[in-house]
Scaffold this motif. Structure first.
Motif, PDB file in Angstrom:
ATOM      1  N   UNK A 163     -10.448-104.998  13.123  1.00 10.69           N
ATOM      2  CA  UNK A 163      -9.837-106.306  13.470  1.00 10.69           C
ATOM      3  C   UNK A 163     -10.484-107.567  12.611  1.00 10.69           C
ATOM      4  N   UNK A 164      -9.772-108.087  12.015  1.00 11.75           N
ATOM      5  CA  UNK A 164     -10.328-109.669  11.220  1.00 11.75           C
ATOM      6  C   UNK A 164      -9.799-110.663  11.940  1.00 11.75           C
ATOM      7  N   UNK A 165     -10.860-111.567  12.103  1.00  9.80           N
ATOM      8  CA  UNK A 165     -10.737-112.769  12.705  1.00  9.80           C
ATOM      9  C   UNK A 165     -10.589-113.680  11.748  1.00  9.80           C
ATOM     10  N   UNK A 166      -9.514-114.744  11.563  1.00  8.71           N
ATOM     11  CA  UNK A 166      -9.679-115.712  10.553  1.00  8.71           C
ATOM     12  C   UNK A 166      -9.495-116.984  11.303  1.00  8.71           C
ATOM     13  N   UNK A 167     -10.356-117.891  11.145  1.00  9.98           N
ATOM     14  CA  UNK A 167     -10.342-119.322  11.691  1.00  9.98           C
ATOM     15  C   UNK A 167      -9.709-120.235  10.821  1.00  9.98           C
ATOM     16  N   UNK A 168      -8.949-120.979  11.386  1.00  3.95           N
ATOM     17  CA  UNK A 168      -8.198-122.081  10.633  1.00  3.95           C
ATOM     18  C   UNK A 168      -8.433-123.572  11.493  1.00  3.95           C
ATOM     19  N   UNK A 169      -8.388-124.643  10.605  1.00  2.00           N
ATOM     20  CA  UNK A 169      -8.369-125.925  11.301  1.00  2.00           C
ATOM     21  C   UNK A 169      -6.842-126.075  11.642  1.00  2.00           C
ATOM     22  N   UNK A 170      -6.749-126.891  12.568  1.00  2.00           N
ATOM     23  CA  UNK A 170      -5.239-127.166  13.096  1.00  2.00           C
ATOM     24  C   UNK A 170      -4.360-127.547  11.987  1.00  2.00           C
ATOM     25  N   UNK A 171      -4.912-128.116  10.970  1.00  2.00           N
ATOM     26  CA  UNK A 171      -3.823-128.537   9.876  1.00  2.00           C
ATOM     27  C   UNK A 171      -3.793-127.246   8.784  1.00  2.00           C
ATOM     28  N   UNK A 172      -4.343-126.113   9.107  1.00  2.00           N
ATOM     29  CA  UNK A 172      -4.176-124.709   8.367  1.00  2.00           C
ATOM     30  C   UNK A 172      -5.232-124.524   7.121  1.00  2.00           C
TER      31      UNK A 172
END
Length: 117
Positions: free
Chosen positions: A98-107
């Motif tokens: 499982x890969x978790x990718x974190x993004x800002x609310x702007x993407x």
């Protein structure tokens, strides 16, 4: 000459009263003498999977992920601590499934890992 000096003095007197914080309308669209930080628009939930997939491709290209992640399955997107957390599953993943990718609310990309932390 006195009249010229008087006209000159009266012409420049108002400029001496305008201090730094009182400049109104010069190059500012809404007429305030101060600026507001520009906030990037937020992406919609439907966009997070596509952006996550683009980051997977970039991470593979940068040798941060193995190529099996190209065939990973999008799992879900949720907002956690004012960030998008986008997850993908890959049964053939070498370092994790499982890969978790974190993004800002702007993407914008923040980080990716296999722990979700």
């Amino acid at each position: 000459m006195k009249i010229f000096s008087l006209v000159l003095a009266l012409t420049f007197t108002p400029l001496s009263f305008a201090s730094e914080g009182h400049s109104h309308g010069h190059g500012h669209s809404h007429g305030h003498g101060h600026s507001h930080p520009h906030k990037a628009p937020e992406i919609r939930k439907t966009q997070t999977g596509v952006i996550g997939r683009q980051n997977i491709q970039r991470l593979i290209k940068d040798d941060k992920l193995d190529a099996s992640w190209l065939k990973s399955d999008f799992d879900k997107s949720v907002i956690v601590k004012d960030e998008w957390l986008v997850t993908f599953n890959n049964d053939k993943g070498v370092k994790g499934k499982k890969l978790y990718i974190f993004l800002k609310r702007s993407g914008e990309f923040i980080a990716a890992n296999f722990t979700g932390k």
